[in-house]
Design a protein around this motif. Sequence first.
Motif, PDB file in Angstrom:
ATOM      1  N   VAL A 132      53.282  54.176  55.411  1.00  0.00           N
ATOM      2  CA  VAL A 132      52.929  53.894  56.804  1.00  0.00           C
ATOM      3  C   VAL A 132      51.781  52.884  56.855  1.00  0.00           C
ATOM      4  O   VAL A 132      51.810  51.933  57.639  1.00  0.00           O
ATOM      5  N   ALA A 133      50.762  53.082  56.009  1.00  0.00           N
ATOM      6  CA  ALA A 133      49.603  52.185  56.001  1.00  0.00           C
ATOM      7  C   ALA A 133      49.984  50.757  55.609  1.00  0.00           C
ATOM      8  O   ALA A 133      49.307  49.809  56.012  1.00  0.00           O
ATOM      9  N   LEU A 134      51.060  50.598  54.867  1.00  0.00           N
ATOM     10  CA  LEU A 134      51.516  49.260  54.487  1.00  0.00           C
ATOM     11  C   LEU A 134      52.091  48.496  55.672  1.00  0.00           C
ATOM     12  O   LEU A 134      52.277  47.284  55.603  1.00  0.00           O
ATOM     13  N   GLY A 135      52.387  49.192  56.757  1.00  0.00           N
ATOM     14  CA  GLY A 135      52.807  48.533  57.994  1.00  0.00           C
ATOM     15  C   GLY A 135      54.072  47.725  57.902  1.00  0.00           C
ATOM     16  O   GLY A 135      54.194  46.685  58.538  1.00  0.00           O
ATOM     17  N   GLY A 136      55.033  48.172  57.125  1.00  0.00           N
ATOM     18  CA  GLY A 136      56.302  47.465  57.040  1.00  0.00           C
ATOM     19  C   GLY A 136      56.401  46.479  55.889  1.00  0.00           C
ATOM     20  O   GLY A 136      57.448  45.870  55.689  1.00  0.00           O
ATOM     21  N   LYS A 137      55.314  46.316  55.137  1.00  0.00           N
ATOM     22  CA  LYS A 137      55.375  45.426  53.975  1.00  0.00           C
ATOM     23  C   LYS A 137      56.322  46.001  52.933  1.00  0.00           C
ATOM     24  O   LYS A 137      56.452  47.215  52.777  1.00  0.00           O
ATOM     25  N   VAL A 138      56.966  45.126  52.210  1.00  0.00           N
ATOM     26  CA  VAL A 138      57.868  45.546  51.141  1.00  0.00           C
ATOM     27  C   VAL A 138      57.036  46.166  50.023  1.00  0.00           C
ATOM     28  O   VAL A 138      55.966  45.667  49.676  1.00  0.00           O
ATOM     29  N   TRP A 139      57.520  47.268  49.478  1.00  0.00           N
ATOM     30  CA  TRP A 139      56.809  47.954  48.405  1.00  0.00           C
ATOM     31  C   TRP A 139      57.793  48.345  47.307  1.00  0.00           C
ATOM     32  O   TRP A 139      58.996  48.395  47.528  1.00  0.00           O
ATOM     33  N   LYS A 140      57.251  48.589  46.137  1.00  0.00           N
ATOM     34  CA  LYS A 140      58.041  49.051  44.995  1.00  0.00           C
ATOM     35  C   LYS A 140      57.458  50.370  44.525  1.00  0.00           C
ATOM     36  O   LYS A 140      56.248  50.607  44.650  1.00  0.00           O
ATOM     37  N   GLN A 141      58.301  51.222  43.981  1.00  0.00           N
ATOM     38  CA  GLN A 141      57.840  52.522  43.524  1.00  0.00           C
ATOM     39  C   GLN A 141      56.732  52.396  42.485  1.00  0.00           C
ATOM     40  O   GLN A 141      55.763  53.149  42.513  1.00  0.00           O
ATOM     41  N   GLY A 142      56.859  51.439  41.593  1.00  0.00           N
ATOM     42  CA  GLY A 142      55.840  51.238  40.565  1.00  0.00           C
ATOM     43  C   GLY A 142      54.497  50.860  41.163  1.00  0.00           C
ATOM     44  O   GLY A 142      53.445  51.314  40.691  1.00  0.00           O
ATOM     45  N   ASP A 143      54.522  50.035  42.205  1.00  0.00           N
ATOM     46  CA  ASP A 143      53.274  49.656  42.880  1.00  0.00           C
ATOM     47  C   ASP A 143      52.636  50.864  43.554  1.00  0.00           C
ATOM     48  O   ASP A 143      51.418  51.039  43.493  1.00  0.00           O
ATOM     49  N   LEU A 144      53.457  51.696  44.223  1.00  0.00           N
ATOM     50  CA  LEU A 144      52.917  52.910  44.840  1.00  0.00           C
ATOM     51  C   LEU A 144      52.270  53.798  43.781  1.00  0.00           C
ATOM     52  O   LEU A 144      51.182  54.337  43.992  1.00  0.00           O
TER      53      LEU A 144
END
Length: 178
Positions: free
Chosen positions: A15-27
């Motif tokens: 949610v805090a990323l606000g719609g930015k693309v993310w990857k599981q490894g980055d999380l």
Amino acid sequence: MGVKPQDILIVLKIVALGGKVWKQGDLADQLGLSRAEVSNSLARSVDVGLLDDQKQPQHQAILEFLLFGLKYVFPAKRGAIGKGVLTTPCAAPLSGKLVVTSDDFCVWPSSDGPAKGQEVEPLYRSVPDAVKSDPALYELLVLVDAVRLGNVREVKLASEELRKRFKPESKFIKAFAW
């Protein structure tokens, strides 16, 4: 399949990323978790309806859980006075909205934390490190702590703030399709 504290941390990070693309490894790297923990957590969050099948936040479901279920499933525990990262009621976004004294300071324990106060067990052990470089996540977790351990006034203010942040026009979620 039940919800675990790290599931809420991961959902709030998304949610805090606000719609930015993310990857599981980055999380995993940003939250101090293993890749397996993130993968399992995402599956649980989909199963309970906090994320959809594309692993996008279900904002209304998240908000309802934060406001009405979280404090019963993951109650906050206070401890001794210690050093750490400020949390409710003396941290943004609640700071300045409540009358507090130094006795009211609460911290997530951290050996390199800048503040001193009553220790509060964080939602998940990696929270003090995870919030250092993410102000949006930090504010969401402060609000969550206010709901978990606050008095009536703190809970009311935190609930209002969470409702604002989970509205479709909020900067936190406007990037997601509704």
